[in-house]
Design a protein around this motif. Structure first.
Motif, PDB file in Angstrom:
ATOM      1  N   UNK A  70       0.544  -0.933  -0.632  1.00 59.10           N
ATOM      2  CA  UNK A  70      -0.241  -0.039   0.023  1.00 59.10           C
ATOM      3  C   UNK A  70       0.767   1.149   0.123  1.00 59.10           C
ATOM      4  N   UNK A  71       0.312   2.407  -1.048  1.00 58.70           N
ATOM      5  CA  UNK A  71       0.974   3.854  -0.422  1.00 58.70           C
ATOM      6  C   UNK A  71      -0.207   4.917  -0.508  1.00 58.70           C
ATOM      7  N   UNK A  72       0.536   6.220  -0.440  1.00 61.04           N
ATOM      8  CA  UNK A  72      -0.131   7.078   0.206  1.00 61.04           C
ATOM      9  C   UNK A  72      -0.554   7.052   1.646  1.00 61.04           C
ATOM     10  N   UNK A  75      -4.305   6.904   2.480  1.00 63.26           N
ATOM     11  CA  UNK A  75      -4.798   5.428   2.404  1.00 63.26           C
ATOM     12  C   UNK A  75      -4.492   4.045   2.994  1.00 63.26           C
ATOM     13  N   UNK A  78      -6.061   4.548   6.752  1.00 60.72           N
ATOM     14  CA  UNK A  78      -7.863   4.195   6.834  1.00 60.72           C
ATOM     15  C   UNK A  78      -8.153   2.859   5.575  1.00 60.72           C
ATOM     16  N   UNK A  79      -7.092   2.332   4.999  1.00 61.65           N
ATOM     17  CA  UNK A  79      -7.236   0.795   5.445  1.00 61.65           C
ATOM     18  C   UNK A  79      -7.030   0.290   6.534  1.00 61.65           C
ATOM     19  N   UNK A  82     -10.214   0.123   8.339  1.00 62.35           N
ATOM     20  CA  UNK A  82     -11.171  -0.846   8.251  1.00 62.35           C
ATOM     21  C   UNK A  82     -10.990  -1.930   8.745  1.00 62.35           C
ATOM     22  N   UNK A 102     -10.833  14.055   7.796  1.00 65.45           N
ATOM     23  CA  UNK A 102     -10.738  14.108   6.450  1.00 65.45           C
ATOM     24  C   UNK A 102     -10.040  15.456   6.336  1.00 65.45           C
ATOM     25  N   UNK A 106      -6.838  16.175   5.133  1.00 67.70           N
ATOM     26  CA  UNK A 106      -6.196  16.721   3.826  1.00 67.70           C
ATOM     27  C   UNK A 106      -5.762  17.946   3.823  1.00 67.70           C
ATOM     28  N   UNK A 109      -1.974  17.202   4.638  1.00 70.14           N
ATOM     29  CA  UNK A 109      -1.846  16.241   2.990  1.00 70.14           C
ATOM     30  C   UNK A 109      -1.549  17.092   1.661  1.00 70.14           C
TER      31      UNK A 109
END
Lengths: 218, 217
Positions: A70-72, A75, A78-79, A82, A102, A106, A109
């Motif tokens: 995974x990158x970012x 993201x 959030x993974x 979850x 968020x 954001x 980020x």
């Protein structure tokens, strides 16, 4: 049956984006290995062929977990949220509060960090990079301080820690590195100080990483 | 009591506003547009009233359900959580969701902010075209490589997602800055496919209330 491998985080000690994910892994008590990626040595190890295969953007962090890479940073967070909701949630349940979390994440980020990352400062050039970084961080923090007037309690959004807090602390560290005066931003300052007392923010700190240079080690 | 229609603060040519316009169209949410001209009057985003709505002085902002939301991806995730039908913008599987967010962030953090109006102003008129072409080129080279692993008919497999909402407006930016798109066949293909869809057309910069007459479709 094979024992699942530990996750591997590709990280640079001083990368604020990597630090966000390190905090998340610490809060969620996820044990992991670090693969250090030096952003300056060897012309920048993020540009190696092997690393570009993992992340074509040539950026840290990247996280190998559950058989995928995974990158970012957001993201990734959030993974983790979850798939590993306990012991600490990083997003509230209410959709409007989630939107605030968020939005602040954001703001930092997308609205601040990318404008002062290593690649952009290289483009801007050595002479101008300090004033450039101070300018983009200053604009962003002015806006963030105003936003926090409406959203903040003990933390960025109310009284529960969230992904927004994971973005705030590393960005404040960047601000300090670029000698930005933080006195115009009392809420940012207060929340940053509160968070830095927490273990997850300490174990993940740039001064305590496997690749922290000896002279900067805590 | 009739709740007011949502109000989108938008600039016709803002790629970030366009992402949200597509989401609203796909989810069949009726809304009013409050145009914010990013150049006239020194940039209407800097007015006191607008800064109260968004201290970052950026579009879009969305007034909905009694609150004002900012940051296009945060807005889209809110719409997804509160209005899941008729079209979902994120898949169910966490790994696919991570791919969608990764591509969205690649564009929304890794490309667009580096070529937005504020940064180009800092860079200065002489250098801004080459700067924009450079950041878009770097980003698209990476994105094309990513899409080799993730793309089907759309950015992530065969279901439309938030990633697609970010792609099309960024391609439009690329075209505006005269970036040659031939090195990016997957980006090109997906962009063309998406532009045939009604939601991408009604939301198009050429069809907005504030589109100047000479640019109107």
């Amino acid at each position: 049956m094979a024992v699942p491998e530990k996750p591997v985080l590709y990280s640079y000690f001083r990368s604020s984006c990597s630090w966000r994910v390190r905090i998340a892994l610490a809060l969620k008590k996820i044990d992991y290995d670090t693969f250090p990626v030096h952003l300056i040595k060897d012309g920048g190890q993020q540009f190696s062929e092997e690393f570009q295969t993992l992340n074509p953007m040539s950026q840290v962090p990247a996280l190998k977990i559950d058989g995928v890479t995974l990158t970012q940073s957001l993201a990734i967070i959030e993974y983790l949220e979850e798939t590993r909701p306990t012991p600490v949630r990083l997003l509230p349940q209410d959709p409007k509060k989630r939107a605030s979390v968020r939005m602040i994440s954001d703001l930092i980020a997308s609205g601040i960090q990318p404008l002062q990352n290593i690649a952009v400062l290289k483009k801007v050039g050595q002479e101008t990079q300090l004033t450039w970084a101070q300018s983009v961080i200053g604009s962003g923090f002015r806006a963030l301080e105003q936003v926090l007037q409406s959203t903040a309690g003990k933390y960025c959004v109310g009284n529960e820690i969230s992904m927004a807090d994971l973005c705030l602390v590393p960005q404040v560290a960047n601000a300090e590195r670029f000698k930005v005066d933080l006195s115009p931003y009392p809420i940012i300052n207060r929340i940053n100080k509160t968070l830095l007392t927490m273990e997850a923010f300490q174990v993940s700190h740039p001064s305590r990483q496997p690749d922290t240079p000896p002279e900067l080690r805590a």
